[in-house]
Scaffold this active site. Structure first.
Site, mmCIF file in Angstrom:
data_model
loop_
_atom_site.group_PDB
_atom_site.id
_atom_site.type_symbol
_atom_site.label_atom_id
_atom_site.label_comp_id
_atom_site.label_asym_id
_atom_site.label_seq_id
_atom_site.Cartn_x
_atom_site.Cartn_y
_atom_site.Cartn_z
ATOM 1 N N ASP A 79 -27.298 0.759 -2.182
ATOM 2 C CA ASP A 79 -26.373 0.471 -1.083
ATOM 3 C C ASP A 79 -27.177 0.235 0.186
ATOM 4 O OD1 ASP A 79 -23.092 1.162 -0.734
ATOM 5 O OD2 ASP A 79 -24.269 1.051 1.111
ATOM 6 N N TYR A 111 -4.257 4.517 5.163
ATOM 7 C CA TYR A 111 -3.392 3.435 4.664
ATOM 8 C C TYR A 111 -2.358 3.933 3.663
ATOM 9 C CZ TYR A 111 -5.357 2.601 -0.026
ATOM 10 O OH TYR A 111 -5.713 2.691 -1.343
ATOM 11 N N ARG A 156 -9.398 -2.006 -11.324
ATOM 12 C CA ARG A 156 -7.947 -1.942 -11.085
ATOM 13 C C ARG A 156 -7.513 -0.516 -10.806
ATOM 14 N NH1 ARG A 156 -6.304 -4.509 -16.781
ATOM 15 N NH2 ARG A 156 -4.739 -5.806 -15.764
ATOM 16 N N ARG A 196 -8.731 1.519 6.095
ATOM 17 C CA ARG A 196 -8.878 0.055 6.115
ATOM 18 C C ARG A 196 -7.512 -0.631 6.038
ATOM 19 N NH1 ARG A 196 -13.040 -1.113 1.453
ATOM 20 N NH2 ARG A 196 -11.823 0.552 0.526
ATOM 21 N N ARG A 241 16.380 -3.293 -15.678
ATOM 22 C CA ARG A 241 15.332 -4.287 -15.406
ATOM 23 C C ARG A 241 15.065 -4.472 -13.914
ATOM 24 N NH1 ARG A 241 18.047 -5.600 -19.668
ATOM 25 N NH2 ARG A 241 19.660 -6.697 -18.509
ATOM 26 N N LYS A 281 -6.569 -10.249 -11.507
ATOM 27 C CA LYS A 281 -6.734 -9.172 -10.532
ATOM 28 C C LYS A 281 -5.924 -9.470 -9.267
ATOM 29 C CE LYS A 281 -8.149 -6.140 -7.760
ATOM 30 N NZ LYS A 281 -8.276 -4.728 -7.785
ATOM 31 N N CYS A 328 -6.866 -3.804 -0.607
ATOM 32 C CA CYS A 328 -6.537 -4.559 -1.812
ATOM 33 C C CYS A 328 -5.268 -5.366 -1.652
ATOM 34 C CB CYS A 328 -6.407 -3.584 -2.973
ATOM 35 S SG CYS A 328 -7.852 -2.549 -3.128
HETATM 36 N N1 SAJ Z 1 3.181 0.640 -0.411
HETATM 37 C C1 SAJ Z 1 4.458 0.463 0.076
HETATM 38 N N2 SAJ Z 1 5.501 0.516 -0.811
HETATM 39 C C2 SAJ Z 1 5.308 0.727 -2.140
HETATM 40 C C3 SAJ Z 1 3.990 0.918 -2.620
HETATM 41 C C4 SAJ Z 1 2.950 0.862 -1.722
HETATM 42 O O1 SAJ Z 1 4.682 0.274 1.292
HETATM 43 O O2 SAJ Z 1 6.305 0.750 -2.870
HETATM 44 C C5 SAJ Z 1 2.029 0.548 0.519
HETATM 45 C C6 SAJ Z 1 1.224 1.841 0.643
HETATM 46 O O3 SAJ Z 1 1.759 2.670 1.629
HETATM 47 C C7 SAJ Z 1 -0.140 1.308 1.005
HETATM 48 C C8 SAJ Z 1 -0.207 -0.033 0.257
HETATM 49 O O4 SAJ Z 1 1.121 -0.369 -0.035
HETATM 50 O O5 SAJ Z 1 -0.226 1.048 2.394
HETATM 51 C C9 SAJ Z 1 -1.018 -0.056 -0.997
HETATM 52 O O6 SAJ Z 1 -0.917 1.154 -1.718
HETATM 53 P P1 SAJ Z 1 -0.872 1.268 -3.310
HETATM 54 O O7 SAJ Z 1 -0.902 2.696 -3.636
HETATM 55 O O8 SAJ Z 1 0.258 0.481 -3.867
HETATM 56 O O9 SAJ Z 1 -2.157 0.509 -3.821
HETATM 57 P P2 SAJ Z 1 -3.731 0.622 -3.502
HETATM 58 O O10 SAJ Z 1 -4.046 -0.436 -2.478
HETATM 59 O O11 SAJ Z 1 -4.168 1.981 -3.204
HETATM 60 O O12 SAJ Z 1 -4.342 0.192 -4.910
HETATM 61 C C10 SAJ Z 1 -3.991 -1.076 -5.471
HETATM 62 C C11 SAJ Z 1 -3.577 -0.873 -6.933
HETATM 63 N N3 SAJ Z 1 -2.965 -2.090 -7.441
HETATM 64 C C12 SAJ Z 1 -1.750 -2.094 -8.039
HETATM 65 O O13 SAJ Z 1 -1.083 -1.103 -8.198
HETATM 66 C C13 SAJ Z 1 -1.283 -3.415 -8.562
HETATM 67 C C14 SAJ Z 1 -4.793 -0.489 -7.751
HETATM 68 O O14 SAJ Z 1 -4.460 -0.427 -9.139
HETATM 69 C C15 SAJ Z 1 -5.916 -1.516 -7.553
HETATM 70 O O15 SAJ Z 1 -7.074 -1.192 -8.284
HETATM 71 C C16 SAJ Z 1 -6.284 -1.510 -6.093
HETATM 72 O O16 SAJ Z 1 -5.118 -1.936 -5.357
HETATM 73 C C17 SAJ Z 1 -7.430 -2.474 -5.879
HETATM 74 O O17 SAJ Z 1 -8.572 -1.995 -5.735
HETATM 75 O O18 SAJ Z 1 -7.217 -3.681 -5.928
#
Ligand code: SAJ
Length: 424
Positions: free
Chosen positions: A33, A313, A153, A321, A245, A205, A259
């Site tokens: 790193d 976040y 993921r 971030r 559904r 992805k 992400c």
């Molecule tokens: N959020 C909402 N409403 C929801 C779900 C999430 O407002 O119903 C917001 C959260 O508060 C947060 C953001 O979305 O700010 C993202 O949070 P998250 O927990 O949904 O996802 P990440 O960013 O922590 O991780 C995602 C995941 N992707 C999916 O579920 C499709 C993870 O599996 C991926 O590996 C990761 O992105 C990545 O590295 O890409």
């Protein structure tokens, strides 16, 4: 396979856990790193990020001599690129770190080596960006050096578990590359491994996160509509989701993290025809401003103190971030005269942009405040004594942007509670 030397480039939220999990699977892993803090911590068996289970695992692997931090690249059998792919001002993927990683790898390549791009990248990046740089080694890429994209993921907060249990996609630049990378990942992945070409793997992805972003935008639009119609979006979601559904997502103050708030832009960066994806991004990015307007409605005095609880976040992580609450704080400071106090038990003061406004004690953050804004539903906030906190405030008002706290209990101790998405 186990005697092959693995080098992971980029020891962030993905690279470091991957390094530790591969070491646990018996491989000899070097971590590289650019940040010297990361390397010196690693070689002491320590980490500088928060992720359940990671600290212990890293410590164990370093002590066992299977994981080591290095400050320059050396010969290896496998190179895994897990560097950040930030987003530029004009919403394009900044591939500089990937390019530099490939440039650093090229002189160390030998026949038989494997290079994997794990960093989330726009469709085509492995073939169009990584391969030409590696070819500078003089080796035949695809025949002597095997290259693939294998997107991570994993969900922050559950990384160690999901790295092993989740299904994995491996997309090689040719079938030989796909096969070579599959052999390596097989040693620690317990989920299914699906194979395809590199561009399809890149798009998979991106579409996983885009799927989520578009669904969250729909939930946020529902929240705005519900507030205007005088109904409760949360009740609508609860009952609509009884349909076999339907799976409406959760509204909130916006979408953060590196992400979901970023990846959809990579899909459409050269494709304006992606209209729904763009609109979803705009809706989600507009949420911090909606929260700001609501705060201005709730405080009568526009110079009063507002306490923000939670700025990461999402809950129970230390990552800020693309945090929508940080964007809210930016907006409050730039567009209003409100005094902003912040509390978050997870953020690292050393890297936090508003450390002067960050209070370690929640009592100090809420003292004399006119309004509490629950920005992030950290577990710690579910056990707060709002009766006592309310007594420190100028007036007992609370705006819950996550529908997390118990409204009835808060009202019992005198709070006036507003919930995002809940119309009067
Ligand atoms: N959020 C909402 N409403 C929801 C779900 C999430 O407002 O119903 C917001 C959260 O508060 C947060 C953001 O979305 O700010 C993202 O949070 P998250 O927990 O949904 O996802 P990440 O960013 O922590 O991780 C995602 C995941 N992707 C999916 O579920 C499709 C993870 O599996 C991926 O590996 C990761 O992105 C990545 O590295 O890409």
């Amino acid at each position: 396979m186990k005697d092959r030397k693995i080098t992971i480039i980029g020891l962030g939220y993905i690279g470091l856990p991957t390094a530790a999990v591969m070491a646990r699977a018996g491989m000899d892993v070097l971590g590289y790193d650019l940040n010297p803090r990361v390397i010196s911590a690693l070689n002491k068996g320590e980490i500088i990020i928060e992720e359940p289970g990671l600290s212990d695992l890293v410590n164990e692997m370093v002590k066992a001599g299977r994981l080591k931090g290095v400050t320059s690249l050396q010969e290896s059998d496998v190179f895994i690129i897990a560097v950040p792919t930030p987003i530029t001002e004009d919403k394009k993927a900044d591939m500089t770190y990937v390019e530099s990683a490939a440039e650093e790898i090229a002189p160390h390549l030998k026949a038989g080596d494997v290079v994997v791009l794990e960093s989330t990248s726009p469709p085509g990046a492995t073939e169009d960006i990584v391969v030409p740089i590696l070819a500078r080694s003089g080796l035949k890429i695809g025949e002597e050096v095997f290259v693939a994209h294998s997107p991570e993921r994993v969900l922050p907060g559950k990384i160690i578990q999901e790295l092993v249990q989740n299904d994995r996609i491996i997309g090689g630049i040719n079938p030989e590359s796909t096969g070579a990378v599959k052999e390596i990942y097989k040693t620690f992945v317990k989920g299914e491994i699906y194979t395809t070409d590199s561009k399809t793997a890149e798009m998979c992805k991106l579409m996983e996160n885009t799927f989520r972003d578009v669904n969250i935008a729909l939930a946020n639009e529902l929240a705005v509509l519900s507030e205007n119609m005088g109904i409760d979006a949360w009740e609508v979601i609860r009952y609509a989701n009884k349909h076999p559904r339907v799976n409406l997502h959760q509204p909130g103050p916006g979408v953060g993290g590196h992400c979901i708030a970023v990846d959809p832009w990579f899909v459409i960066e050269n494709h304006p025809e992606g209209r729904l994806i763009r609109q979803a991004r705009d809706i989600n990015d507009g949420m911090p401003d909606k929260v700001l307007q609501k705060i201005q409605e709730l405080v009568k005095d526009q110079e009063t103190k507002v306490a923000i609880l939670g700025v990461t976040y999402k809950p129970d992580v230390d990552d800020t971030r693309e945090s929508p609450i940080l964007k809210l704080v930016d907006g409050l400071l730039q567009k209003t005269k409100l005094q902003v106090a912040i509390h978050d038990p997870h953020v690292d003061r050393e890297v936090f942009p508003y450390s002067g406004r960050l209070y370690d004690d929640i009592e100090d953050a809420v003292k004399d405040a006119d309004l509490i804004v629950l920005g992030v539903n950290h577990f710690e906030y579910s056990t707060l004594d709002f009766g006592e906190l309310g007594n420190l405030m100028k007036s007992k008002k609370l705006y819950d942007t996550r529908n997390y706290l118990n409204k009835e209990e808060l009202e019992k101790v005198g709070f006036h509670v507003t919930v995002l998405g809940r119309g009067n």
